[in-house]
Design a protein around this motif. Structure first.
Motif, mmCIF file in Angstrom:
data_model
loop_
_atom_site.group_PDB
_atom_site.id
_atom_site.type_symbol
_atom_site.label_atom_id
_atom_site.label_comp_id
_atom_site.label_asym_id
_atom_site.label_seq_id
_atom_site.Cartn_x
_atom_site.Cartn_y
_atom_site.Cartn_z
ATOM 1 N N UNK A 334 0.844 -1.199 0.000
ATOM 2 C CA UNK A 334 0.000 0.000 0.000
ATOM 3 C C UNK A 334 0.877 1.245 0.000
ATOM 4 N N UNK A 335 0.584 2.154 -0.911
ATOM 5 C CA UNK A 335 1.297 3.430 -0.981
ATOM 6 C C UNK A 335 0.276 4.552 -0.797
ATOM 7 N N UNK A 336 0.637 5.547 -0.019
ATOM 8 C CA UNK A 336 -0.254 6.691 0.164
ATOM 9 C C UNK A 336 0.076 7.756 -0.868
ATOM 10 N N UNK A 337 -0.953 8.393 -1.369
ATOM 11 C CA UNK A 337 -0.807 9.381 -2.436
ATOM 12 C C UNK A 337 -1.341 10.724 -1.951
ATOM 13 N N UNK A 338 -0.516 11.761 -2.023
ATOM 14 C CA UNK A 338 -0.926 13.110 -1.673
ATOM 15 C C UNK A 338 -0.892 14.012 -2.888
ATOM 16 N N UNK A 339 -1.231 15.263 -2.699
ATOM 17 C CA UNK A 339 -1.261 16.218 -3.789
ATOM 18 C C UNK A 339 -0.112 17.204 -3.699
ATOM 19 N N UNK A 340 -0.375 18.405 -4.166
ATOM 20 C CA UNK A 340 0.604 19.493 -4.224
ATOM 21 C C UNK A 340 1.283 19.677 -2.869
ATOM 22 N N UNK A 341 2.601 19.549 -2.834
ATOM 23 C CA UNK A 341 3.357 19.772 -1.612
ATOM 24 C C UNK A 341 3.311 18.625 -0.630
ATOM 25 N N UNK A 342 2.936 17.426 -1.090
ATOM 26 C CA UNK A 342 2.850 16.271 -0.194
ATOM 27 C C UNK A 342 4.184 16.029 0.507
ATOM 28 N N UNK A 343 4.118 15.726 1.802
ATOM 29 C CA UNK A 343 5.318 15.464 2.595
ATOM 30 C C UNK A 343 5.213 14.110 3.291
ATOM 31 N N UNK A 344 4.098 13.862 3.974
ATOM 32 C CA UNK A 344 3.963 12.641 4.772
ATOM 33 C C UNK A 344 3.533 11.449 3.926
ATOM 34 N N UNK A 345 2.966 11.692 2.730
ATOM 35 C CA UNK A 345 2.560 10.583 1.870
ATOM 36 C C UNK A 345 3.769 10.029 1.109
ATOM 37 N N UNK A 346 3.570 8.893 0.481
ATOM 38 C CA UNK A 346 4.661 8.268 -0.275
ATOM 39 C C UNK A 346 4.875 8.929 -1.633
ATOM 40 N N UNK A 347 3.796 9.421 -2.244
ATOM 41 C CA UNK A 347 3.858 9.961 -3.593
ATOM 42 C C UNK A 347 3.156 11.310 -3.651
ATOM 43 N N UNK A 348 3.791 12.284 -4.295
ATOM 44 C CA UNK A 348 3.113 13.531 -4.641
ATOM 45 C C UNK A 348 2.586 13.376 -6.058
ATOM 46 N N UNK A 349 1.266 13.364 -6.193
ATOM 47 C CA UNK A 349 0.655 13.093 -7.488
ATOM 48 C C UNK A 349 0.665 14.332 -8.372
ATOM 49 N N UNK A 350 1.012 14.125 -9.635
ATOM 50 C CA UNK A 350 0.898 15.164 -10.652
ATOM 51 C C UNK A 350 -0.311 14.870 -11.535
ATOM 52 N N UNK A 351 -0.518 13.618 -11.861
ATOM 53 C CA UNK A 351 -1.701 13.178 -12.625
ATOM 54 C C UNK A 351 -2.284 11.947 -11.972
ATOM 55 N N UNK A 352 -3.588 11.938 -11.815
ATOM 56 C CA UNK A 352 -4.306 10.791 -11.257
ATOM 57 C C UNK A 352 -5.334 10.344 -12.279
ATOM 58 N N UNK A 353 -5.191 9.133 -12.780
ATOM 59 C CA UNK A 353 -6.133 8.606 -13.761
ATOM 60 C C UNK A 353 -6.960 7.501 -13.111
ATOM 61 N N UNK A 354 -8.254 7.715 -13.012
ATOM 62 C CA UNK A 354 -9.167 6.673 -12.543
ATOM 63 C C UNK A 354 -9.493 5.795 -13.743
ATOM 64 N N UNK A 355 -8.939 4.615 -13.737
ATOM 65 C CA UNK A 355 -9.039 3.739 -14.896
ATOM 66 C C UNK A 355 -10.397 3.067 -15.018
#
Length: 358
Positions: A334-355
Motif C-alpha cells: 500500500x502506498x499513500x498518495x498526496x497532492x501538491x506539496x505532499x510530505x507525509x505521503x509516499x507519492x506527490x501526485x501530478x496526474x491521477x487517472x481513474x481507470x
C-alpha cells in the motif's frame, strides 16, 4: 536647428559650454583668429586659447599661426563619426532602460514586482507555452484572445488547463465560442464579476495582476511552489469551485484524469460509497527521493481533514483544505498518495487517472 540648440546638443555630446560655443562660431565663420572667436562667442578673452586647444585635442578644430593664433573647423568626418556613435549608444541605452523597466530579470528571484500588466501577460504567454502538466488561469475575454495561441499549444502538448473567464467591467462580455474553448482548455467556467488576472503553471510559477481598472497598475511574478500554493487556493475558492462550467471536456465515463487530488477525491469518495472497486494510475514524484514514479493499483481508502455532509451532493473544495490523500494497493503493498506539496505521503501526485470502477 539654430546655433543655440546646436551648441546645447554638442554640450550633451561632451563638449564644455565654451567649447560648444566656440566650435559653432567657427562653423559659421570657417576660420577666424582667436580674438575674433572670443568676441563673436561667449568665451572670455583669457580663456579662448585653452578652449581652442581643447577643441584641437578632440579633433574638432585645427589651429595655426598667421600673425596671431588662427583656428578653423576641421573636416567633420571624424567628428560626425563620433557623434553618430554616441547617438547609437544613447539609443541602445534607451532601449535597454525600457527593457529593464518593463521586464526585469526574474530568473534569480522568487518574487518580482513589475510595473506593467503587459510584462505579466508576456511572461504568462512564455510560461504557458512551456507547461508540462497543468495550468490554472483566470482572465477576461480580451486576455483570452491574447493568450489563446499559447493555451492551445499547451493543450496540444498534453497540459490540463482550467480556465475561468470574467468581465473586465460590470458589463457582460461576449464569451469565446465553444470550439475555441475546446482547443484551449480542459474546462472553462464563468464568473460574472471582475477579478484580477492570475495564471498558475506547473505548481511553480504564478503571474498575477490586479484588474486593469484598479487604481494602481502593477504585476507580481512568483517562481516559488509555496507562494504559488496560496494563489492556487485563491483560484480554487474564488474563481473555480462555486461556478458552473461553460465548457468541459470531462464526462462521467472512466477512464478520466485529474491533476488536482482534491477533485479526484470527490469522485473517488462517491465511488467508494457506492461500493465500487476503483483502479487508478498515479504519475508523480516519490516524496523521500524526489524521483519520478508511476504507481498503479486499487484505491482502498481516502483520508482528508474535512467531512462530507452526507447529502449526496458534491463535497465543497474547502472540505479538502487540510490533509487530502488516498491509499493505493497493489500486490499486497500500500502506498499513500498526496497532492501538491505532499510530505507525509509516499507519492506527490501530478496526474491521477481513474481507470475503472466496477
Amino acid at each position: 536647428m539654430n546655433p543655440d540648440e546646436l551648441a546645447a546638443t554638442l554640450e550633451e555630446a561632451g563638449l564644455s559650454p565654451y567649447q560648444a560655443d566656440a566650435f559653432v562660431t567657427l562653423l559659421e565663420r570657417g576660420s577666424a583668429s582667436a580674438t575674433d572667436v572670443a568676441q563673436a562667442s561667449s568665451v572670455p578673452d583669457p580663456r579662448i586659447y585653452d578652449v581652442l586647444r581643447g577643441l584641437e585635442e578632440r579633433g574638432y578644430v585645427e589651429t595655426y599661426e598667421q600673425g596671431s593664433l588662427q583656428a578653423r573647423a576641421r573636416d567633420p568626418t571624424e567628428v560626425l563619426d563620433d557623434l553618430r556613435s554616441r547617438a547609437t549608444r544613447l539609443e541602445d541605452a534607451a532601449e535597454e532602460i525600457e527593457t529593464r523597466w518593463t521586464r526585469p530579470d526574474i530568473e534569480d528571484h522568487a518574487v518580482s514586482i513589475v510595473k506593467r500588466f503587459d510584462t505579466v501577460l508576456t511572461r504568462a504567454n512564455e510560461l504557458i507555452r512551456s507547461a508540462d502538466h497543468q495550468i490554472q488561469i483566470g482572465l477576461t475575454p480580451p486576455q483570452f484572445d491574447a493568450l489563446e495561441d499559447a493555451l492551445v499549444a499547451a493543450r496540444e502538448a498534453g497540459a490540463d488547463v482550467k480556465l475561468c473567464l470574467f468581465p473586465e467591467t460590470a458589463a457582460e462580455p461576449s464569451l469565446p465560442a465553444t470550439e475555441r474553448l475546446a482547443e484551449a482548455c480542459t474546462e472553462a467556467r464563468y464568473r460574472r464579476i471582475p477579478a484580477p488576472f492570475v495564471a498558475l503553471v506547473d505548481r511553480s510559477w504564478t503571474c498575477f495582476a490586479p484588474n486593469r481598472h484598479s487604481a494602481n497598475e502593477y504585476g507580481v511574478l512568483v517562481n516559488d511552489r509555496t507562494h504559488a500554493y496560496v494563489f492556487y487556493w485563491y483560484f480554487s475558492t474564488c474563481l473555480w469551485d462555486v461556478y458552473e462550467p461553460v465548457y468541459s471536456a470531462r464526462d462521467d465515463e472512466l477512464p478520466t484524469t485529474y491533476v488536482d487530488i482534491r477533485e479526484a477525491l470527490r469522485r473517488i469518495e462517491s465511488l467508494l460509497e457506492e461500493g465500487r472497486r476503483i483502479e487508478a494510475t498515479v504519475e508523480g514524484f516519490e516524496t523521500d527521493t524526489g524521483l519520478e514514479t508511476t504507481a498503479s493499483g486499487t484505491v482502498t481508502d481516502v483520508d482528508y481533514t474535512g467531512r462530507s455532509d452526507g447529502d449526496g451532493g458534491a463535497v465543497p473544495i474547502t472540505q479538502f483544505a487540510g490533509k487530502a490523500a488516498f491509499a493505493l494497493e497493489r500486490d499486497g503493498r500500500t502506498r499513500t498518495v498526496g497532492g501538491w506539496g505532499a510530505i507525509v505521503e509516499d507519492v506527490e501526485a501530478v496526474r491521477i487517472t481513474l481507470e475503472s470502477a466496477t
